[in-house]
Design an enzyme around this catalytic site. Structure first.
Site, PDB file in Angstrom:
ATOM      1  N   ARG A  18      31.297  38.028  36.632  1.00  8.77           N
ATOM      2  CA  ARG A  18      32.597  37.588  37.155  1.00  8.77           C
ATOM      3  C   ARG A  18      33.477  37.048  36.032  1.00  8.77           C
ATOM      4  NH1 ARG A  18      31.815  33.481  41.902  1.00  8.77           N
ATOM      5  NH2 ARG A  18      34.065  33.605  41.901  1.00  8.77           N
ATOM      6  N   CYS A  55      37.670  44.905  42.514  1.00  7.49           N
ATOM      7  CA  CYS A  55      37.586  43.569  41.916  1.00  7.49           C
ATOM      8  C   CYS A  55      36.624  42.701  42.722  1.00  7.49           C
ATOM      9  CB  CYS A  55      38.985  42.982  41.802  1.00  7.49           C
ATOM     10  SG  CYS A  55      39.083  41.690  40.544  1.00  7.49           S
ATOM     11  N   GLU A  88      45.804  49.208  43.885  1.00  5.78           N
ATOM     12  CA  GLU A  88      46.777  48.979  44.968  1.00  5.78           C
ATOM     13  C   GLU A  88      48.025  48.240  44.470  1.00  5.78           C
ATOM     14  OE1 GLU A  88      44.108  47.341  44.405  1.00  5.78           O
ATOM     15  OE2 GLU A  88      44.402  45.209  44.826  1.00  5.78           O
ATOM     16  N   ILE A  93      42.862  41.431  36.985  1.00  2.00           N
ATOM     17  CA  ILE A  93      43.185  40.032  37.308  1.00  2.00           C
ATOM     18  C   ILE A  93      41.881  39.250  37.457  1.00  2.00           C
ATOM     19  CG2 ILE A  93      44.345  38.464  38.910  1.00  2.00           C
ATOM     20  CD1 ILE A  93      45.992  40.951  39.852  1.00  2.00           C
ATOM     21  N   ARG A  94      41.614  38.370  36.493  1.00  2.00           N
ATOM     22  CA  ARG A  94      40.335  37.621  36.519  1.00  2.00           C
ATOM     23  C   ARG A  94      39.191  38.549  36.932  1.00  2.00           C
ATOM     24  NH1 ARG A  94      39.847  32.423  36.854  1.00  2.00           N
ATOM     25  NH2 ARG A  94      38.702  32.409  38.803  1.00  2.00           N
ATOM     26  N   GLY A 137      40.156  39.312  45.719  1.00  2.00           N
ATOM     27  CA  GLY A 137      40.225  37.987  46.328  1.00  2.00           C
ATOM     28  C   GLY A 137      39.239  37.079  45.629  1.00  2.00           C
ATOM     29  N   HIS A 171      42.895  46.808  39.926  1.00  2.00           N
ATOM     30  CA  HIS A 171      43.596  46.809  41.220  1.00  2.00           C
ATOM     31  C   HIS A 171      44.565  47.989  41.349  1.00  2.00           C
ATOM     32  CE1 HIS A 171      42.557  42.675  42.594  1.00  2.00           C
ATOM     33  NE2 HIS A 171      42.370  42.492  41.295  1.00  2.00           N
ATOM     34  N   SER A 192      35.309  36.082  45.594  1.00  2.00           N
ATOM     35  CA  SER A 192      34.075  36.643  46.149  1.00  2.00           C
ATOM     36  C   SER A 192      33.205  35.605  46.873  1.00  2.00           C
ATOM     37  CB  SER A 192      33.271  37.363  45.073  1.00  2.00           C
ATOM     38  OG  SER A 192      33.056  36.534  43.961  1.00  2.00           O
TER      39      SER A 192
HETATM   40  N1  GLN Z   1      37.630  36.311  40.003  1.00  2.00           N
HETATM   41  C1  GLN Z   1      37.419  36.737  41.364  1.00  2.00           C
HETATM   42  C2  GLN Z   1      35.961  36.525  41.769  1.00  2.00           C
HETATM   43  O1  GLN Z   1      35.133  36.394  40.911  1.00  2.00           O
HETATM   44  C3  GLN Z   1      37.796  38.198  41.528  1.00  2.00           C
HETATM   45  C4  GLN Z   1      39.243  38.370  41.162  1.00  2.00           C
HETATM   46  C5  GLN Z   1      39.955  39.434  41.928  1.00  2.00           C
HETATM   47  O2  GLN Z   1      39.474  39.984  42.925  1.00  2.00           O
HETATM   48  N2  GLN Z   1      41.188  39.679  41.521  1.00  2.00           N
HETATM   49  O3  GLN Z   1      35.658  36.470  42.937  1.00  2.00           O
END
Ligand code: GLN
Length: 196
Positions: A108, A81, A175, A137-138, A49, A173, A51
């Site tokens: 991050r 993540c 999941e 993902i990011r 999500g 991830h 953070s």
């Molecule tokens: N980029 C998000 C963060 O720094 C983490 C990305 C993710 O949980 N998929 O909070």
């Protein structure tokens, strides 16, 4: 032994995917939004999500301190993540509040914009073969880790899967794939904690 009860923090993020993967892996799983549902959990998963948002929501829902207390008391915890960022000791280059459950510094969005999202075949010795399809993902990476932290997998020269005692962190991830081996690994940790 009965199935362990594993809560998935449900303030934001991909909660249902974790609940389903945990249920496929031999656990009873449910969303956690309150102190009561946390108290009913043998272990906690914090999903991906945003953070900064989730840290604020943890304060608002008064869940941050109880989570830290439970983990200090031996409750198994897994952050994926964003969940790993929230669990870290600190965030490199940022003044961001965290829970300090894992002795790691995370960076991050570390893999850069071009590869904001990718799936790689990750070699994870603890899971055996074949390689694990890891979806980033990011994603954060682990910038540095204390001596008590075991690096279970690395990608592009940085740790992306760590364990410190009963606390697990993944940059990716699990999941979001049909491969449940990381979820089964965590359920195994939870069962070991319950019987030990
Ligand atoms: N980029 C998000 C963060 O720094 C983490 C990305 C993710 O949980 N998929 O909070």
């Amino acid at each position: 032994m009965s199935e362990p009860a594993i809560g998935v923090l449900a303030l934001q993020g991909d909660v249902d995917e974790h609940v389903r993967a945990l249920e496929r892996s031999g656990a009873r799983a449910f969303p956690v939004k309150t102190r009561a549902s946390l108290a009913a959990s043998d272990a906690l998963v914090v999903p991906g999500g945003e953070s900064t948002t989730v840290i604020r929501l943890l304060d608002r829902f008064e869940l941050g301190d109880p989570i830290v207390e439970r983990v200090r008391g031996g409750m198994p915890f897994w952050g994926t993540c964003m969940g790993m960022i929230v669990a870290a000791r600190d965030v490199a280059g940022m003044d961001q509040k965290t829970l300090g459950l894992l002795d790691i510094s995370v960076r991050r969005n570390a893999f850069g914009r071009q590869i904001a999202s990718e799936e790689v075949e990750l070699h994870i010795e603890a899971l055996g073969t074949p390689a694990f399809p890891a979806v980033f993902i990011r994603a954060p990476w682990i910038e540095s880790a204390g001596p008590g932290v075991e690096i279970l997998a690395s990608h592009r020269g940085h740790g992306v899967f760590v364990r410190q005692g009963r606390v697990l962190g993944t940059s990716f991830h699990p999941e979001l794939t049909a491969d449940d081996r990381v979820h089964r690994y965590f359920v195994g940790m939870v069962n070991a904690a319950r019987s030990g």
